[in-house]
Design a protein around this motif. Structure first.
Motif, PDB file in Angstrom:
ATOM      1  N   ILE A 140       0.814  -1.205   0.000  1.00  8.52           N
ATOM      2  CA  ILE A 140       0.000   0.000   0.000  1.00  8.52           C
ATOM      3  C   ILE A 140       0.853   1.263   0.000  1.00  8.52           C
ATOM      4  O   ILE A 140       0.420   2.294  -0.466  1.00  8.52           O
ATOM      5  N   ALA A 141       2.086   1.196   0.489  1.00  9.52           N
ATOM      6  CA  ALA A 141       2.877   2.430   0.574  1.00  9.52           C
ATOM      7  C   ALA A 141       4.361   2.158   0.386  1.00  9.52           C
ATOM      8  O   ALA A 141       4.875   1.132   0.797  1.00  9.52           O
ATOM      9  N   LEU A 142       5.001   3.135  -0.216  1.00  7.06           N
ATOM     10  CA  LEU A 142       6.448   3.227  -0.267  1.00  7.06           C
ATOM     11  C   LEU A 142       6.784   4.359   0.685  1.00  7.06           C
ATOM     12  O   LEU A 142       6.304   5.488   0.508  1.00  7.06           O
ATOM     13  N   VAL A 143       7.567   4.060   1.723  1.00  4.37           N
ATOM     14  CA  VAL A 143       7.839   5.031   2.783  1.00  4.37           C
ATOM     15  C   VAL A 143       9.313   5.401   2.773  1.00  4.37           C
ATOM     16  O   VAL A 143      10.178   4.529   2.866  1.00  4.37           O
TER      17      VAL A 143
ATOM     18  N   PHE B  86       0.558   4.706  -1.804  1.00  2.96           N
ATOM     19  CA  PHE B  86       0.861   5.964  -1.135  1.00  2.96           C
ATOM     20  C   PHE B  86       2.365   6.203  -1.218  1.00  2.96           C
ATOM     21  O   PHE B  86       3.149   5.257  -1.211  1.00  2.96           O
ATOM     22  N   LEU B  87       2.776   7.449  -1.262  1.00  5.80           N
ATOM     23  CA  LEU B  87       4.177   7.825  -1.211  1.00  5.80           C
ATOM     24  C   LEU B  87       4.325   8.712   0.020  1.00  5.80           C
ATOM     25  O   LEU B  87       3.882   9.868   0.027  1.00  5.80           O
ATOM     26  N   LEU B  88       4.868   8.133   1.085  1.00  4.74           N
ATOM     27  CA  LEU B  88       4.959   8.812   2.374  1.00  4.74           C
ATOM     28  C   LEU B  88       6.398   9.110   2.737  1.00  4.74           C
ATOM     29  O   LEU B  88       7.308   8.370   2.362  1.00  4.74           O
ATOM     30  N   LEU B  89       6.579  10.186   3.493  1.00  8.06           N
ATOM     31  CA  LEU B  89       7.853  10.487   4.124  1.00  8.06           C
ATOM     32  C   LEU B  89       7.626  10.382   5.621  1.00  8.06           C
ATOM     33  O   LEU B  89       6.601  10.845   6.126  1.00  8.06           O
ATOM     34  N   GLN B  90       8.559   9.744   6.302  1.00  6.34           N
ATOM     35  CA  GLN B  90       8.437   9.539   7.743  1.00  6.34           C
ATOM     36  C   GLN B  90       9.682  10.075   8.430  1.00  6.34           C
ATOM     37  O   GLN B  90      10.804   9.739   8.056  1.00  6.34           O
ATOM     38  N   LYS B  91       9.483  10.905   9.433  1.00  2.00           N
ATOM     39  CA  LYS B  91      10.592  11.434  10.226  1.00  2.00           C
ATOM     40  C   LYS B  91      11.018  10.354  11.211  1.00  2.00           C
ATOM     41  O   LYS B  91      10.192   9.843  11.973  1.00  2.00           O
ATOM     42  N   VAL B  92      12.305   9.977  11.176  1.00  2.00           N
ATOM     43  CA  VAL B  92      12.803   8.873  11.996  1.00  2.00           C
ATOM     44  C   VAL B  92      14.086   9.253  12.730  1.00  2.00           C
ATOM     45  O   VAL B  92      14.735  10.235  12.387  1.00  2.00           O
ATOM     46  N   ASP B  93      14.441   8.431  13.723  1.00  3.73           N
ATOM     47  CA  ASP B  93      15.694   8.604  14.458  1.00  3.73           C
ATOM     48  C   ASP B  93      16.780   7.645  13.980  1.00  3.73           C
ATOM     49  O   ASP B  93      17.941   7.803  14.340  1.00  3.73           O
ATOM     50  N   HIS B  94      16.412   6.632  13.195  1.00  2.00           N
ATOM     51  CA  HIS B  94      17.386   5.654  12.709  1.00  2.00           C
ATOM     52  C   HIS B  94      17.953   6.119  11.363  1.00  2.00           C
ATOM     53  O   HIS B  94      17.548   7.154  10.824  1.00  2.00           O
ATOM     54  N   ASP B  95      18.883   5.345  10.827  1.00  4.98           N
ATOM     55  CA  ASP B  95      19.481   5.698   9.538  1.00  4.98           C
ATOM     56  C   ASP B  95      18.405   5.811   8.457  1.00  4.98           C
ATOM     57  O   ASP B  95      17.430   5.053   8.471  1.00  4.98           O
ATOM     58  N   PRO B  96      18.567   6.745   7.527  1.00  2.57           N
ATOM     59  CA  PRO B  96      17.613   6.903   6.439  1.00  2.57           C
ATOM     60  C   PRO B  96      17.561   5.631   5.582  1.00  2.57           C
ATOM     61  O   PRO B  96      18.586   4.987   5.350  1.00  2.57           O
ATOM     62  N   ARG B  97      16.363   5.291   5.160  1.00  2.00           N
ATOM     63  CA  ARG B  97      16.172   4.143   4.277  1.00  2.00           C
ATOM     64  C   ARG B  97      14.785   4.252   3.664  1.00  2.00           C
ATOM     65  O   ARG B  97      14.038   5.173   3.957  1.00  2.00           O
ATOM     66  N   VAL B  98      14.447   3.315   2.839  1.00  2.00           N
ATOM     67  CA  VAL B  98      13.113   3.228   2.250  1.00  2.00           C
ATOM     68  C   VAL B  98      12.529   1.892   2.688  1.00  2.00           C
ATOM     69  O   VAL B  98      13.232   0.878   2.721  1.00  2.00           O
ATOM     70  N   HIS B  99      11.250   1.893   3.058  1.00  2.00           N
ATOM     71  CA  HIS B  99      10.618   0.623   3.405  1.00  2.00           C
ATOM     72  C   HIS B  99       9.230   0.540   2.793  1.00  2.00           C
ATOM     73  O   HIS B  99       8.666   1.538   2.358  1.00  2.00           O
ATOM     74  N   LEU B 100       8.690  -0.673   2.748  1.00  3.67           N
ATOM     75  CA  LEU B 100       7.364  -0.925   2.205  1.00  3.67           C
ATOM     76  C   LEU B 100       6.365  -1.119   3.332  1.00  3.67           C
ATOM     77  O   LEU B 100       6.710  -1.645   4.385  1.00  3.67           O
ATOM     78  N   ASP B 101       5.132  -0.720   3.080  1.00  6.02           N
ATOM     79  CA  ASP B 101       4.020  -1.050   3.961  1.00  6.02           C
ATOM     80  C   ASP B 101       3.153  -2.062   3.245  1.00  6.02           C
ATOM     81  O   ASP B 101       2.811  -1.881   2.070  1.00  6.02           O
ATOM     82  N   ILE B 102       2.796  -3.138   3.925  1.00  4.25           N
ATOM     83  CA  ILE B 102       1.872  -4.135   3.411  1.00  4.25           C
ATOM     84  C   ILE B 102       0.540  -3.908   4.105  1.00  4.25           C
ATOM     85  O   ILE B 102       0.464  -3.904   5.332  1.00  4.25           O
ATOM     86  N   GLU B 103      -0.508  -3.735   3.314  1.00  4.91           N
ATOM     87  CA  GLU B 103      -1.835  -3.448   3.851  1.00  4.91           C
ATOM     88  C   GLU B 103      -2.618  -4.744   4.036  1.00  4.91           C
ATOM     89  O   GLU B 103      -2.491  -5.675   3.232  1.00  4.91           O
ATOM     90  N   THR B 104      -3.454  -4.781   5.065  1.00  5.08           N
ATOM     91  CA  THR B 104      -4.271  -5.960   5.318  1.00  5.08           C
ATOM     92  C   THR B 104      -5.575  -5.577   6.001  1.00  5.08           C
ATOM     93  O   THR B 104      -5.643  -4.566   6.701  1.00  5.08           O
ATOM     94  N   ASP B 105      -6.591  -6.400   5.805  1.00  2.67           N
ATOM     95  CA  ASP B 105      -7.854  -6.198   6.518  1.00  2.67           C
ATOM     96  C   ASP B 105      -7.876  -7.003   7.813  1.00  2.67           C
ATOM     97  O   ASP B 105      -8.803  -6.887   8.603  1.00  2.67           O
TER      98      ASP B 105
END
Length: 121
Positions: A2-5, A50-69
């Motif tokens: 559902i998202a590339l973060v 979705f194309l989201l940006l997330q403010k984090v404390d760990h090293d920068p990276r890209v992650h996927l979100d898997i959506e489920t009901d």
């Protein structure tokens, strides 16, 4: 999926949103999606993740979100495939694949009606 973060280690998520919006040629939908200053969203079409940006404390990276009901069932399915639970945050699970990649399992998101979802029997 559902998202590339895009995980951004930054004090100014707005600057990150400006950069990634321009880099992808996408308008910024919101600079503060949840009202906590940690999420910005770029415009995507209804049939795109979705194309989201997330403010984090760990090293920068890209992650996927898997959506489920069914969050519990999907997490259990992924664990059976070898993934491990890392941390429950707000309303989703951060997990780690056997390959070492982190990803999230999230509940169904509104507004992306063009994306076909898996059906669990």
């Amino acid at each position: 999926m559902i998202a590339l973060v895009i995980d951004c280690r930054t004090d100014d998520l707005g600057k990150a949103a400006d950069f990634w919006g321009a880099a992808f040629g996408r308008d910024i939908v919101t600079r503060d999606q949840d009202g906590d200053g940690k999420y910005a969203e770029l415009h995507t079409e209804p049939d795109e993740p979705f194309l989201l940006l997330q403010k984090v404390d760990h090293d920068p990276r890209v992650h996927l979100d898997i959506e489920t009901d069914d969050l519990d069932a999907e997490v259990a399915r992924l664990e059976a495939l070898g993934a491990t639970r890392v941390q429950f945050i707000k309303r989703w699970w951060v997990m780690q694949a056997p390959s070492g990649h982190r990803f999230c399992v999230v509940r169904q998101q509104p507004g992306k009606t063009g994306i076909d979802l898996n059906t669990w029997g």
